[in-house]
Enzyme design. Structure first.
Site, PDB file in Angstrom:
ATOM      1  N   ASP A   1       0.054   0.592   0.016  1.00 16.48           N
ATOM      2  CA  ASP A   1      -0.131  -0.852  -0.057  1.00 16.48           C
ATOM      3  C   ASP A   1       0.121  -1.293  -1.489  1.00 16.48           C
ATOM      4  OD1 ASP A   1      -1.161  -3.483   0.982  1.00 16.48           O
ATOM      5  OD2 ASP A   1      -2.639  -3.114  -0.599  1.00 16.48           O
TER       6      ASP A   1
ATOM      7  N   GLU B   1       4.970  -1.421   3.334  1.00 14.62           N
ATOM      8  CA  GLU B   1       5.050  -2.707   4.009  1.00 14.62           C
ATOM      9  C   GLU B   1       6.465  -3.268   3.848  1.00 14.62           C
ATOM     10  OE1 GLU B   1       1.050  -5.147   3.492  1.00 14.62           O
ATOM     11  OE2 GLU B   1       1.675  -4.206   1.613  1.00 14.62           O
TER      12      GLU B   1
ATOM     13  N   ASP C   1      -7.545  -2.812  -0.298  1.00 14.80           N
ATOM     14  CA  ASP C   1      -6.205  -2.246  -0.432  1.00 14.80           C
ATOM     15  C   ASP C   1      -6.132  -0.858   0.193  1.00 14.80           C
ATOM     16  OD1 ASP C   1      -5.388  -4.527  -1.753  1.00 14.80           O
ATOM     17  OD2 ASP C   1      -5.732  -3.696  -3.751  1.00 14.80           O
TER      18      ASP C   1
END
Length: 374
Positions: free
Chosen positions: A185, A269, A349
């Site tokens: 992340d 991501e 996170d």
């Protein structure tokens, strides 16, 4: 599989002059080709192909003898770039994106020449370029594979580089183990948080240099236009920007190298950076961290090393509980994930990184994974 190598070259004063002349002639051909295709469509509703522009280039070389100073394949590549610009334009129109019509190049805005296989060669520590000669090159590492193209680039600071595009054999993907998987992340508080609990600090390269950059830009703005003082001040500003860029690129390469060496499966991501930059409060910080550079660098190294990189949909990765799947709404200011359903409490996170890993593994057909959290 393609791989690129970049080396510093040291042309002599006369060679720099010839290279600068070649770049200017290429800029003119680029603009002439763009104008030709633009006028043909606006006047006759006709689209001119790359093959037709290559044929017209022969006529231009007869009418303008100075174009013969440039290697023929370099000029042909200029028209390939125009063709690619139009293809990208029509692709964006078709996809409903902001199209951005191809633009003409202003003076000094064309900074690279591309040679194909027959126009260059390396021998005895020298790079030979057709119609330019032998140029000293710093070969700090050997080139592996078959060289396909060589691009000579002039940097704003006046440095010159040779970039080789090399074709290498595909590497078969080795089997990877559950312990060699990771979800990542990316963020602003920390540059990245890994699903195993590790965090990577945000270096904030631009922020560190911001005051120095402002100082040299003030000096540039005070220098009268067209004077040697302004030219010298501009070079100092460009050096600061180059230093920031070099540090950011080196950081991305070091982190991506470590990730590929440590993990066989890496999930990121799939962020839409352009949309995120529309947030003017965060745009400068988002540009500074250069998440996309990390992803692209990791993908490149993973392909060569036989590792696997996947991109997953980022929606709800921060809101979803990584243990029970409950959606727990939280603002950006909330840095801790606390689930009222299962009682899980952890850094938001880290929670997102575990969700990213789960989604990444599901995308390749693996439904569950035991999260290894430190």
């Amino acid at each position: 599989m393609r791989k690129s190598y970049r080396y510093r070259i040291y042309p002599t004063k006369s060679q720099r002059s010839v290279l600068d002349q070649n770049l200017e002639l290429c800029r003119q051909v680029y603009n002439d080709t763009l104008a030709l295709r633009k006028d043909a469509y606006e006047t006759d509703g006709k689209s001119i192909s790359l093959y037709e522009t290559n044929s017209i280039l022969v006529t231009w070389k007869s009418d303008r003898p100075e174009l013969k100073q440039v290697y023929s394949q370099v000029l042909q590549n200029v028209q390939v770039r125009v063709d690619l610009a139009f293809k990208a334009f029509f692709r964006r129109v078709k996809n409903g994106e902001e199209p951005g019509y191809p633009r003409f190049k202003g003076k000094g805005r064309y900074d690279s020449l591309t040679y194909k296989q027959l126009g260059f060669g390396i021998k005895d520590g020298k790079l030979h370029l057709s119609k330019i000669g032998d140029i000293k090159i710093k070969l700090h590492r050997p080139i592996e594979g078959k060289i396909k193209t060589c691009t000579i680039r002039r940097m704003p600071t006046g440095k010159w580089f040779a970039c080789f595009s090399v074709e290498i054999e595909d590497t078969p993907l080795p089997p990877w183990k559950d312990s060699a998987v990771v979800g990542i992340d990316v963020g602003l508080a920390s540059f990245a948080t890994l699903s195993n609990g590790e965090t990577i600090a945000n270096p904030r390269f631009f922020r560190e240099e911001e005051h120095e950059l402002a100082r040299v830009q003030r000096k540039l703005s005070k220098a009268p236009k067209g004077t040697p003082e302004r030219k010298k001040a501009l070079k100092v500003v460009e050096r600061v920007h180059e230093r920031i860029s070099n540090r950011r690129t080196d950081f991305a390469h070091q982190i991506s190298r470590r990730l590929v060496d440590q993990f066989g499966f890496i999930a990121f991501e799939d962020l839409n950076i352009q949309n995120m930059l529309k947030n003017h409060n965060l745009a400068k910080s988002i540009s500074d961290v250069a998440w996309n550079m990390l992803v692209k660098s990791t993908e490149s190294k993973a392909a060569y090393a036989g590792s696997k990189v996947v991109l997953v949909d980022p929606r709800q990765t921060s809101q979803m509980c990584s243990r029970c799947g409950l959606i727990v709404k939280k603002d950006l200011s909330e840095r801790v994930h606390s689930c009222p359903e299962c009682g899980l409490t952890m850094d938001r996170d880290l929670n997102a990184a575990i969700n990213i890993l789960r989604l990444g593994l599901q995308s390749v057909g693996i439904k569950t994974v035991e999260a290894q959290v430190l």
